[in-house]
Design a protein around this motif. Structure first.
Motif, PDB file in Angstrom:
ATOM      1  N   ASN A  98       0.798  -1.227   0.000  1.00 35.97           N
ATOM      2  CA  ASN A  98       0.000   0.000   0.000  1.00 35.97           C
ATOM      3  C   ASN A  98       0.830   1.277   0.000  1.00 35.97           C
ATOM      4  O   ASN A  98       0.352   2.341   0.395  1.00 35.97           O
ATOM      5  N   ALA A  99       2.077   1.182  -0.387  1.00 38.03           N
ATOM      6  CA  ALA A  99       2.935   2.358  -0.612  1.00 38.03           C
ATOM      7  C   ALA A  99       3.158   3.191   0.645  1.00 38.03           C
ATOM      8  O   ALA A  99       3.178   4.422   0.581  1.00 38.03           O
ATOM      9  N   GLN A 100       3.361   2.536   1.780  1.00 39.30           N
ATOM     10  CA  GLN A 100       3.684   3.251   3.010  1.00 39.30           C
ATOM     11  C   GLN A 100       4.967   2.735   3.667  1.00 39.30           C
ATOM     12  O   GLN A 100       5.361   3.228   4.715  1.00 39.30           O
ATOM     13  N   PHE A 101       5.600   1.747   3.029  1.00 38.34           N
ATOM     14  CA  PHE A 101       6.822   1.165   3.596  1.00 38.34           C
ATOM     15  C   PHE A 101       7.925   1.087   2.524  1.00 38.34           C
ATOM     16  O   PHE A 101       8.284   0.003   2.065  1.00 38.34           O
ATOM     17  N   LEU A 121      -5.313  11.452  -1.539  1.00 36.55           N
ATOM     18  CA  LEU A 121      -4.778  10.227  -0.940  1.00 36.55           C
ATOM     19  C   LEU A 121      -5.140  10.155   0.541  1.00 36.55           C
ATOM     20  O   LEU A 121      -5.505   9.094   1.061  1.00 36.55           O
ATOM     21  N   LYS A 122      -5.061  11.289   1.195  1.00 35.49           N
ATOM     22  CA  LYS A 122      -5.410  11.341   2.620  1.00 35.49           C
ATOM     23  C   LYS A 122      -6.888  11.030   2.816  1.00 35.49           C
ATOM     24  O   LYS A 122      -7.270  10.305   3.745  1.00 35.49           O
ATOM     25  N   ALA A 123      -7.723  11.564   1.946  1.00 36.12           N
ATOM     26  CA  ALA A 123      -9.161  11.353   2.073  1.00 36.12           C
ATOM     27  C   ALA A 123      -9.563   9.920   1.774  1.00 36.12           C
ATOM     28  O   ALA A 123     -10.453   9.365   2.423  1.00 36.12           O
ATOM     29  N   ILE A 124      -8.899   9.287   0.797  1.00 36.30           N
ATOM     30  CA  ILE A 124      -9.292   7.948   0.370  1.00 36.30           C
ATOM     31  C   ILE A 124      -8.662   6.857   1.231  1.00 36.30           C
ATOM     32  O   ILE A 124      -9.336   5.934   1.688  1.00 36.30           O
ATOM     33  N   ASP A 125      -7.350   6.948   1.461  1.00 33.70           N
ATOM     34  CA  ASP A 125      -6.650   5.894   2.208  1.00 33.70           C
ATOM     35  C   ASP A 125      -6.705   6.073   3.722  1.00 33.70           C
ATOM     36  O   ASP A 125      -6.485   5.123   4.466  1.00 33.70           O
ATOM     37  N   TRP A 165       2.434  11.058   2.498  1.00 30.35           N
ATOM     38  CA  TRP A 165       2.683  11.445   1.108  1.00 30.35           C
ATOM     39  C   TRP A 165       4.145  11.213   0.728  1.00 30.35           C
ATOM     40  O   TRP A 165       4.439  10.706  -0.359  1.00 30.35           O
ATOM     41  N   GLU A 166       5.055  11.552   1.628  1.00 31.25           N
ATOM     42  CA  GLU A 166       6.476  11.323   1.379  1.00 31.25           C
ATOM     43  C   GLU A 166       6.750   9.822   1.264  1.00 31.25           C
ATOM     44  O   GLU A 166       7.525   9.377   0.405  1.00 31.25           O
ATOM     45  N   ASP A 220       8.212   7.903  -2.016  1.00 32.83           N
ATOM     46  CA  ASP A 220       9.428   7.089  -1.863  1.00 32.83           C
ATOM     47  C   ASP A 220       9.168   5.638  -2.252  1.00 32.83           C
ATOM     48  O   ASP A 220      10.068   4.947  -2.756  1.00 32.83           O
ATOM     49  N   SER A 221       7.949   5.168  -2.022  1.00 28.63           N
ATOM     50  CA  SER A 221       7.597   3.802  -2.422  1.00 28.63           C
ATOM     51  C   SER A 221       7.603   3.669  -3.942  1.00 28.63           C
ATOM     52  O   SER A 221       8.050   2.658  -4.493  1.00 28.63           O
ATOM     53  N   LEU A 222       7.104   4.698  -4.625  1.00 26.06           N
ATOM     54  CA  LEU A 222       7.114   4.681  -6.090  1.00 26.06           C
ATOM     55  C   LEU A 222       8.555   4.711  -6.614  1.00 26.06           C
ATOM     56  O   LEU A 222       8.894   4.011  -7.578  1.00 26.06           O
TER      57      LEU A 222
END
Length: 649
Positions: free
Chosen positions: A436-439, A464-468, A476-477, A481-483
């Protein structure tokens, strides 16, 4: 000045005076009427000093707890009104002598929508110098907070803010704020302890507390500087009771087992060797109700509807169309049921735990794989005798060849994820892992998998904040960074976009800008799946895009890439479209989005570096975008359900 001019001025003055007198008279009559009407409409409070028990709730947890406290108070002859703040006039707070509040914190530590007016009134009053610090001087109160520690800085912000503002307005706090954690597994015992202390204080008030009615000032009895929670060693052993109905994680108040001792190793999903089980009894009961098979203390496996479908010869999932997996030989599993997001479209309605780091007991990865395969094959065997299931397909299904590590939660959180992946590959089982692009650091350390996904649920920070609804403050950072970490991977990589109509379907240009950051091989674009109403999600069927909507979005996104990506495949049944990198996967006009799985396993076993181009295979004509079959395998039998309801579109 002429006499005519004087007469005119006098007439004007007389007219203005008469008008002023008339409006003053009408105003007094109107005010008197309104006061009289208000007096007639407003029900007379038989006892204005009766205690009030407020619940500030979004998903129902605080309301459930408040009802439980209300029953306890009533059983002790302490009569309170149970009050929803949206039906209460905040101006009347100055008349209250005793107030108890069970308060939840919602997004960004803000109050739920239903309590915003109530909270705003308290906040504005506390900051208005004209109000003064004696407004609530006759009021005694106590607040219990309901929140999630996973959100750190905003944990129980509403409860703490309430306490602070009410004290600033002169109210006396009979007990300091007690903070309950919905994700800690001990909400019930903490609330029970607070409730007992509240009852004890009210009953010890002597002649100043009579049948729950406050006579004059409520006394402040037994207040400690910090809340202390005690262990209870009851003579009667408590039984762990788990209700059979499905419950949301944020609605488990009153359903969990009571805590005994943190020093005792238990098998009820609580504590062992100083660390908790990730899956508590309540969460286990809820997930099992949904068809999950729980593995150890933090993993799970479930048979997918598409696995059943292809076992019956009725078609495979979109991964069959896009990448050539055999859906009837695919095992859907996860080594971590926990997640770092609470997405609005979560198809599990947040019945899984949440967390920002691994803080639980850890099971052996080999044992997880062994148990997952064992449980999966048992579920496959249950399909024997089902219409359409042939002996050949059943036997094939008993030997899984693919593993979708995307069941629920965040598999990459599991500290031994690389060992688990190695074990699957050793058994020649392909791996489709979703993060989920947070690690980002975990992505960098991840060994090659067959296909690595990153969920790209939104293209801007706000959306992203509203949906996830992420737990991390620097979400967001971490996302970006995950991408970037994805870009350095040599195996097949995918951006997975879930389109939610009215939330993220207008951000085509912003999405296209993300392509250059991660440089994915593929972009999966899928319409959100509506999973029914939930207190934790505002989504309705109106948020579900049609396949035509997904196609239009995909074509526009491909056009934005200026030929770098093209629409390659589609699976109409799943409302899903695939974009593929043209220079890499389109060879002489033919798409090569499928995977040569045997080649992949040989490459892994060799130990030599390899890239996504080394194990690609040609896509069949029926899977290609625009084909008449719409991604449905013609070797399967199309089965269409009869629908007896009218479409609203």
């Amino acid at each position: 000045m002429s006499s005519s001019s004087i007469r005119a001025h006098l007439a004007l003055v007389a007219l203005l005076s008469a008008t002023t007198f008339y409006f003053a008279y009408k105003s007094r009559r109107l005010n008197k009427f309104l006061r009289h009407s208000e007096y007639r409409k407003k029900p007379e409070n038989p006892n204005p000093n009766k205690g009030k028990l407020f619940f500030i709730s979004q998903t129902g947890t605080s309301k459930t707890l408040a009802k439980r406290l209300h029953a306890l108070l009533t059983s002790n002859d302490l009569l309170f009104d149970l009050v929803d703040p949206q039906t209460y006039e905040p101006e009347d707070l100055s008349k209250e002598a005793l107030v108890l509040i069970v308060a939840s914190s919602w997004e960004d530590g803000k109050p739920p929508e239903a309590a915003k007016f109530f909270m705003n009134w308290i906040d504005e009053s506390a900051n208005d110098f004209r109000v003064g610090s004696l407004l609530l001087s006759n009021c005694k109160f106590s607040v219990f907070g309901v929140g999630s520690k996973s959100y750190e800085k905003t944990f129980n912000m509403v409860a703490n803010d309430l306490s602070k503002k009410m004290r600033e307005l002169g109210a006396g706090e009979v007990l300091p704020v007690v903070e309950g954690d919905v994700d800690g597994g001990e909400l019930d015992v903490v609330f029970e302890d607070w409730s007992k202390r509240v009852v004890a204080i009210l009953k010890s008030g002597g002649d100043r507390l009579e049948n729950g009615i406050v006579n004059g000032e409520a006394s402040i009895v037994g207040v400690e500087s910090d809340p202390v929670y005690h262990e209870y060693d009851d003579d009667e052993e408590e039984e762990d009771v788990v209700e059979s109905e499905m419950v949301d994680l944020e609605d488990i108040a009153g359903k969990g087992p009571s805590r005994r001792s943190v020093n005792v190793a238990e098998t009820n999903g609580k504590v062992k060797d100083g660390k908790r089980d990730m899956v508590t009894p309540v969460i286990r009961a809820s997930l099992e109700k949904q068809g999950y098979k729980i593995i150890g203390s933090h993993s799970g496996v479930k048979i997918c509807r598409w696995t059943k479908s292809q076992l019956r010869g009725r078609g495979g999932c979109y991964k069959h169309s896009f990448y050539g997996i055999e859906s009837h030989r695919c095992m859907e599993a996860t080594p971590s049921l926990a997640c770092a997001n609470k997405c609005v479209f979560c198809w599990r309605h947040h019945t899984n735990p949440v967390g920002k780091s691994w803080q639980w007991k850890m099971d052996d990865p080999i044992e997880i794989v062994n148990t997952a395969i064992d449980l999966h094959t048992k579920m496959i065997k249950q399909m024997k005798g089902v219409p359409g299931v042939t002996l050949e397909r059943l036997n094939e299904g008993l030997t899984p060849r693919h593993c979708a590590l995307s069941l629920v939660g965040e598999p990459i959180m599991y500290p031994e994820i690389n060992t688990l992946v190695d074990e699957l590959h050793r058994r020649r089982i392909s791996t489709f892992l979703v993060t989920n692009a947070q690690f980002p650091d975990k992505i960098k350390l991840l060994k090659p998998v067959t296909q690595l996904y990153v969920s790209v649920d939104a293209a801007t920070k706000d959306s992203l904040k509203a949906i996830d609804r992420p737990l991390f403050g620097d979400f967001w950072e971490r996302f970006l960074d995950s991408l970037k970490a994805l870009r350095d991977k040599q195996q097949r990589t995918v951006y997975r976009l879930t389109l939610v109509k009215g939330w993220n379907t207008e951000d085509i240009e912003a999405y296209s800008k993300l392509f250059s950051i991660g440089n994915p091989d593929f972009v999966e674009i899928k319409g959100v799946t509506y999973c029914g109403s939930s207190a934790t999600s505002k989504l309705t069927m109106e948020n579900v895009p049609w396949h035509a909507d997904v196609k239009a979005f995909s074509e526009a996104l491909a056009l934005r890439s200026e030929g770098e990506y093209e629409v390659a495949c589609e699976h109409v049944h799943s409302c899903c479209v695939l974009l593929a990198k043209t220079e890499r996967f389109k060879v002489n006009g033919q798409w090569f989005t499928w995977i040569d799985y045997e080649k992949f396993h040989d490459l892994v076993a060799s130990g030599r570096p390899f890239s996504s181009k080394d194990y690609m295979a040609a896509s069949p004509h029926w899977a290609v975008y625009g084909a008449e079959e719409g991604g449905f395998d013609p070797d399967q039998s199309r089965y269409r359900k009869e629908r007896h309801h009218k479409s609203s579109r």
